[in-house]
Design an enzyme around this catalytic site. Structure first.
Site, PDB file in Angstrom:
ATOM      1  N   CYS A 201      42.259  25.215  45.001  1.00 26.07           N
ATOM      2  CA  CYS A 201      42.219  24.660  43.645  1.00 26.07           C
ATOM      3  C   CYS A 201      42.970  23.448  43.583  1.00 26.07           C
ATOM      4  CB  CYS A 201      42.732  25.428  42.743  1.00 26.07           C
ATOM      5  SG  CYS A 201      41.841  27.020  42.387  1.00 26.07           S
TER       6      CYS A 201
ATOM      7  N   HIS B 298      44.010  21.094  36.714  1.00 27.68           N
ATOM      8  CA  HIS B 298      43.232  21.847  37.228  1.00 27.68           C
ATOM      9  C   HIS B 298      42.455  22.965  36.092  1.00 27.68           C
ATOM     10  CE1 HIS B 298      41.011  24.798  39.301  1.00 27.68           C
ATOM     11  NE2 HIS B 298      42.020  25.550  39.632  1.00 27.68           N
TER      12      HIS B 298
ATOM     13  N   ASN C 168      36.201  27.910  36.177  1.00 27.44           N
ATOM     14  CA  ASN C 168      37.029  27.177  37.311  1.00 27.44           C
ATOM     15  C   ASN C 168      35.985  26.768  38.645  1.00 27.44           C
ATOM     16  OD1 ASN C 168      38.774  26.711  39.401  1.00 27.44           O
ATOM     17  ND2 ASN C 168      39.884  28.618  38.871  1.00 27.44           N
TER      18      ASN C 168
HETATM   19  O1  UT7 Z   1      42.425  28.661  39.927  1.00 24.97           O
HETATM   20  C1  UT7 Z   1      43.181  29.102  41.011  1.00 24.97           C
HETATM   21  C2  UT7 Z   1      44.377  29.793  40.398  1.00 24.97           C
HETATM   22  N1  UT7 Z   1      43.982  30.861  39.923  1.00 24.97           N
HETATM   23  C3  UT7 Z   1      44.480  31.197  38.512  1.00 24.97           C
HETATM   24  O2  UT7 Z   1      45.221  30.232  38.298  1.00 24.97           O
HETATM   25  C4  UT7 Z   1      44.257  32.410  37.719  1.00 24.97           C
HETATM   26  C5  UT7 Z   1      45.365  33.204  37.151  1.00 24.97           C
HETATM   27  N2  UT7 Z   1      44.806  34.315  36.576  1.00 24.97           N
HETATM   28  C6  UT7 Z   1      44.262  34.526  35.424  1.00 24.97           C
HETATM   29  O3  UT7 Z   1      43.762  33.752  35.058  1.00 24.97           O
HETATM   30  C7  UT7 Z   1      44.437  35.857  34.803  1.00 24.97           C
HETATM   31  O4  UT7 Z   1      45.128  36.803  35.625  1.00 24.97           O
HETATM   32  C8  UT7 Z   1      42.708  36.359  34.806  1.00 24.97           C
HETATM   33  C9  UT7 Z   1      41.845  35.828  33.905  1.00 24.97           C
HETATM   34  C10 UT7 Z   1      42.255  36.703  36.341  1.00 24.97           C
HETATM   35  C11 UT7 Z   1      42.955  37.906  34.381  1.00 24.97           C
HETATM   36  O5  UT7 Z   1      43.568  37.941  33.157  1.00 24.97           O
HETATM   37  P1  UT7 Z   1      44.826  39.083  32.912  1.00 24.97           P
HETATM   38  O6  UT7 Z   1      44.834  38.852  31.587  1.00 24.97           O
HETATM   39  O7  UT7 Z   1      45.856  38.824  33.880  1.00 24.97           O
HETATM   40  O8  UT7 Z   1      44.004  40.598  33.192  1.00 24.97           O
HETATM   41  P2  UT7 Z   1      44.391  41.817  34.244  1.00 24.97           P
HETATM   42  O9  UT7 Z   1      43.828  41.079  35.582  1.00 24.97           O
HETATM   43  O10 UT7 Z   1      45.837  41.930  34.095  1.00 24.97           O
HETATM   44  O11 UT7 Z   1      43.508  42.731  33.746  1.00 24.97           O
HETATM   45  C12 UT7 Z   1      43.613  43.496  32.493  1.00 24.97           C
HETATM   46  C13 UT7 Z   1      42.320  44.485  32.179  1.00 24.97           C
HETATM   47  C14 UT7 Z   1      42.192  45.520  33.502  1.00 24.97           C
HETATM   48  O12 UT7 Z   1      41.738  46.702  32.851  1.00 24.97           O
HETATM   49  P3  UT7 Z   1      42.895  47.774  32.802  1.00 24.97           P
HETATM   50  O13 UT7 Z   1      43.740  48.034  34.028  1.00 24.97           O
HETATM   51  O14 UT7 Z   1      44.064  47.268  31.856  1.00 24.97           O
HETATM   52  O15 UT7 Z   1      42.256  48.792  31.995  1.00 24.97           O
HETATM   53  C15 UT7 Z   1      41.126  44.855  34.018  1.00 24.97           C
HETATM   54  O16 UT7 Z   1      40.344  45.837  34.943  1.00 24.97           O
HETATM   55  O17 UT7 Z   1      40.933  43.650  32.101  1.00 24.97           O
HETATM   56  C16 UT7 Z   1      40.216  44.309  32.979  1.00 24.97           C
HETATM   57  N3  UT7 Z   1      39.472  43.221  33.446  1.00 24.97           N
HETATM   58  C17 UT7 Z   1      38.107  42.972  32.961  1.00 24.97           C
HETATM   59  N4  UT7 Z   1      37.495  43.500  31.693  1.00 24.97           N
HETATM   60  C18 UT7 Z   1      36.471  43.033  31.183  1.00 24.97           C
HETATM   61  C19 UT7 Z   1      39.501  42.456  34.527  1.00 24.97           C
HETATM   62  N5  UT7 Z   1      38.470  41.584  34.381  1.00 24.97           N
HETATM   63  C20 UT7 Z   1      37.771  42.033  33.387  1.00 24.97           C
HETATM   64  C21 UT7 Z   1      36.631  41.531  32.994  1.00 24.97           C
HETATM   65  N6  UT7 Z   1      35.793  41.840  31.855  1.00 24.97           N
HETATM   66  N7  UT7 Z   1      35.795  40.370  33.763  1.00 24.97           N
END
Ligand code: UT7
Length: 334
Positions: A115, A261, A291
């Protein structure tokens, strides 16, 4: 010492648009979750029957940038290509550009900084210009993510985020030391490599071993500890923007356009609020492209410039954070 400035910009994304609703046909996800957590509405994915690859898209963007700079391929002295999704394990995409654009046997390097790839690529090109070695450098960021994603519910935490596309710019020598790239700052912290990684195939775990695992080994799909990455991203983005501004005796209020980014709209908004930037001072397009990793800043910069959002003498700040971890900023007086 010379200075370098951007003299031409271009970008290319595949026509095929994949909406959040399209993704909910492939995996257990929905438009509301994706928009709320990432800001993404749609992304462009290369369809199966297309000839597009990272190098091919990069070449398309490069041709536009060269034309917009008022140059021809023969004016380009060097190629810097940033990607995490090269066409081949080796050689890199840079040399493919030399061939695709029928350029003379100029040098070409690939930058492997995910990234932060475009920020690293621009900074690398800047050093070659500052020392007087080259006059015009083609800098490309391109990614073909979609073919390498786990498009099942298992991979939904990663696969809904990433899009395909490419952007390019020409960095040219200028004698005006008040214009162009004022500074770049680059960082890395390899201890967090395993937080955002495609582990295989690697020399330690090559294709036969993966096949032997009969589906158990899925380390060829990207893995991301999203929450961990998010927390580090907001800290490092803030630090490296301040580092760039401070090096030039500037403050956030001096910024005319900040182009982060495009990792997650919530990260961009956090940084915007922290530095008290107005909506007019920040450019985001993650809503429409997702992204695109090394391509995201250069696609956004090209698009913002095309929309007339960048004027002569504007202060433009680019910043990125990503896998490695790597992060960096570039401060430009346009
Ligand atoms: O570009 C390089 C650098 N990358 C970044 O900067 C990315 C940084 N991270 C993020 O953008 C976020 O952490 C994400 C968008 C990847 C994830 O968002 P989050 O708010 O951190 O969600 P999470 O991973 O904590 O997941 C929350 C819940 C989980 O379910 P439970 O365990 O709470 O029941 C996941 O299984 O959301 C679930 N989940 C989804 N649900 C529906 C994860 N992905 C999805 C999805 N659709 N696509």
């Amino acid at each position: 010492m010379y200075n370098s400035k951007i003299t031409g910009l271009g970008f290319y994304v595949p026509e095929n648009v994949v909406t959040n609703d399209d993704l909910s046909g492939l995996m257990d996800t929905d438009d509301a979750w994706i928009q709320e957590r990432t800001g993404i509405k749609e992304r462009h994915w290369i369809p199966k029957n297309s000839d597009d690859t990272s190098a091919v898209m990069g070449a398309k963007a490069a041709k536009i940038a060269i034309r917009k700079a008022g140059l021809t391929k023969d004016d380009i002295d060097f190629i810097v290509f940033a990607t995490l999704s090269p066409d081949y394990f080796f050689p890199g995409c840079g040399v493919q550009i030399q061939e695709m654009l029928e350029m003379d046997t100029i040098g070409a390097i690939d930058i492997r900084n995910q990234c932060s790839g475009f920020v690293y690529a621009l900074s690398t090109a800047d050093q070659f210009i500052k020392t007087g070695m080259y006059k015009n450098i083609l800098v490309i960021g391109a990614e073909f993510h979609s073919n390498g994603l786990d498009k099942t519910t298992r991979g939904r935490g990663v696969s809904v985020i990433f899009g395909d596309g490419a952007g390019a710019c020409i960095l040219s020598r200028t004698e005006d030391n008040k214009k162009g790239i004022l500074s770049s700052h680059l960082h890395s912290e390899g201890k967090h490599a395993d937080k955002l990684i495609v582990e295989s195939p690697s020399i330690n775990n090559w294709v036969p071993e993966i096949i032997d695992s009969k589906g158990e080994d899925i380390s060829f799909y990207p893995y991301m500890d999203g929450t961990f990455v998010f927390k580090h991203a907001i800290v490092r983005f803030s630090e490296v923007i301040m580092e760039g501004l401070a090096a030039n005796n500037l403050s956030p209020s001096d910024i005319d356009l900040f182009i982060p980014h495009q990792a997650n709209l919530r990260i961009s908004q956090f940084v915007q609020h922290k530095f008290k930037l107005s909506d007019d001072q920040v450019y985001n397009n993650i809503m429409n492209y997702g992204n695109t990793t090394a391509a995201s800043i250069i696609i956004a910069l090209s698009e913002a410039f095309e929309k007339g959002l960048i004027k002569d003498n504007d202060l433009v700040v680019l910043a990125a954070f990503g896998s490695g971890f790597t992060w960096g900023s570039v401060v430009i007086r346009w």
